[in-house]
Design an enzyme around this catalytic site. Sequence first.
Site, PDB file in Angstrom:
ATOM      1  N   SER A  69       0.849  -1.185   0.000  1.00  0.00           N
ATOM      2  CA  SER A  69       0.000   0.000   0.000  1.00  0.00           C
ATOM      3  C   SER A  69       0.886   1.237   0.000  1.00  0.00           C
ATOM      4  CB  SER A  69      -0.907   0.023   1.237  1.00  0.00           C
ATOM      5  OG  SER A  69      -1.831  -1.038   1.201  1.00  0.00           O
ATOM      6  N   GLY A  74      -0.349   4.445   0.004  1.00  0.00           N
ATOM      7  CA  GLY A  74      -1.160   5.598   0.366  1.00  0.00           C
ATOM      8  C   GLY A  74      -1.901   6.143  -0.840  1.00  0.00           C
ATOM      9  N   ALA A  75      -1.799   7.455  -1.049  1.00  0.00           N
ATOM     10  CA  ALA A  75      -2.519   8.106  -2.145  1.00  0.00           C
ATOM     11  C   ALA A  75      -2.056   7.631  -3.514  1.00  0.00           C
ATOM     12  CB  ALA A  75      -2.345   9.617  -2.043  1.00  0.00           C
ATOM     13  N   GLU A  76      -0.880   6.987  -3.586  1.00  0.00           N
ATOM     14  CA  GLU A  76      -0.346   6.522  -4.864  1.00  0.00           C
ATOM     15  C   GLU A  76      -0.828   5.127  -5.237  1.00  0.00           C
ATOM     16  OE1 GLU A  76       3.863   6.973  -4.912  1.00  0.00           O
ATOM     17  OE2 GLU A  76       3.798   9.066  -4.296  1.00  0.00           O
ATOM     18  N   GLY A  77      -1.668   4.510  -4.407  1.00  0.00           N
ATOM     19  CA  GLY A  77      -2.277   3.243  -4.781  1.00  0.00           C
ATOM     20  C   GLY A  77      -1.534   2.024  -4.288  1.00  0.00           C
ATOM     21  N   GLY A 122      -6.500   0.300   4.229  1.00  0.00           N
ATOM     22  CA  GLY A 122      -5.689  -0.890   3.988  1.00  0.00           C
ATOM     23  C   GLY A 122      -6.462  -2.179   4.209  1.00  0.00           C
ATOM     24  N   ASP A 123      -7.369  -2.177   5.183  1.00  0.00           N
ATOM     25  CA  ASP A 123      -8.186  -3.364   5.446  1.00  0.00           C
ATOM     26  C   ASP A 123      -9.162  -3.616   4.301  1.00  0.00           C
ATOM     27  OD1 ASP A 123      -6.847  -3.316   7.886  1.00  0.00           O
ATOM     28  OD2 ASP A 123      -8.446  -2.159   8.845  1.00  0.00           O
TER      29      ASP A 123
END
Length: 305
Positions: free
Chosen positions: A217, A219-222, A248-249
Amino acid sequence: MILTVTLNTALDITHRVPSLRPGSSHRVTEVAERPGGKGVNAARVLAALGHEVTVTGFAGGTTGRILRERLTEVPGLVDALVPVAGTTRRTVTVLDERSGGTTRLDEPGPTVDHAEWSAFQEVYEDLLTSASAVALCGSLPPGVPVGAYAGLVRTARAAGVPVLLDTSGAALRRGVASRPDILKPNAGELAELTGFHEPLRAAQDARRRGARTVVASLGAEGLLALGPEGHWHAAPPSRLDGNPTGAGDSAVAGLLSALVEHRPWPDRLARATALSAATVLSPTAGDFDRGSYKELLGRVAVQAM
């Protein structure tokens, strides 16, 4: 049936305040309470997607009783939690409505003794006989051995059940060596595991340590995925503003649901990314906005690397 394991379940309590000021008293505008822990959150999303899902782990005390009562409100979810003498932890999140930022307090969880750990292992082995996939998620409560996830990965592999591992720290270092089918760290956890801060290099190192496929993961970058079937990067169509709690879940739920449906990896990543983004956009922390999910699913960009 998809099985999710949350050894350190929690009752998640979220307080909304107009503006959080350290050292000051605050008037709470809204309180939300729901069953939590990473695997429980993933199970709730899986159930919403229409999958049969069972949750196991530990629950005890007054908090554990409330958690189990709330689980009965989730259609399609089966409670197979193992009772313990200690009290299930609470996590308290304070949401600053002005800034959108969150402050979280995590309790350590109940101490699990040898007999309780043995009882859980028996339940786990029995549940694996009817599981199509299993996710091992979150932190370890006090008393559970640091190599617990490593042993649970080996048990799942021996039963022929695909296993996803989503944890951190020493439990992650021990668990990856047991060769989970999918390792799902965030960028920080991956860097801590490997010592590399460049995600691609870190994911390659995690595979050398034992993971069959690494889905990181960012974050905002996928999401970044590396495995024997290929390498991909999946990203939402635009940067999103919202609450990332539980994103993330939701990605774990997307990966597992698409796995048991035998979808190809690009489809798995698109679903996981769309669910994660829809969770960020949800007005309720840890839930996902269904309208946003359907709209985003067709707009997630998945590129081979």
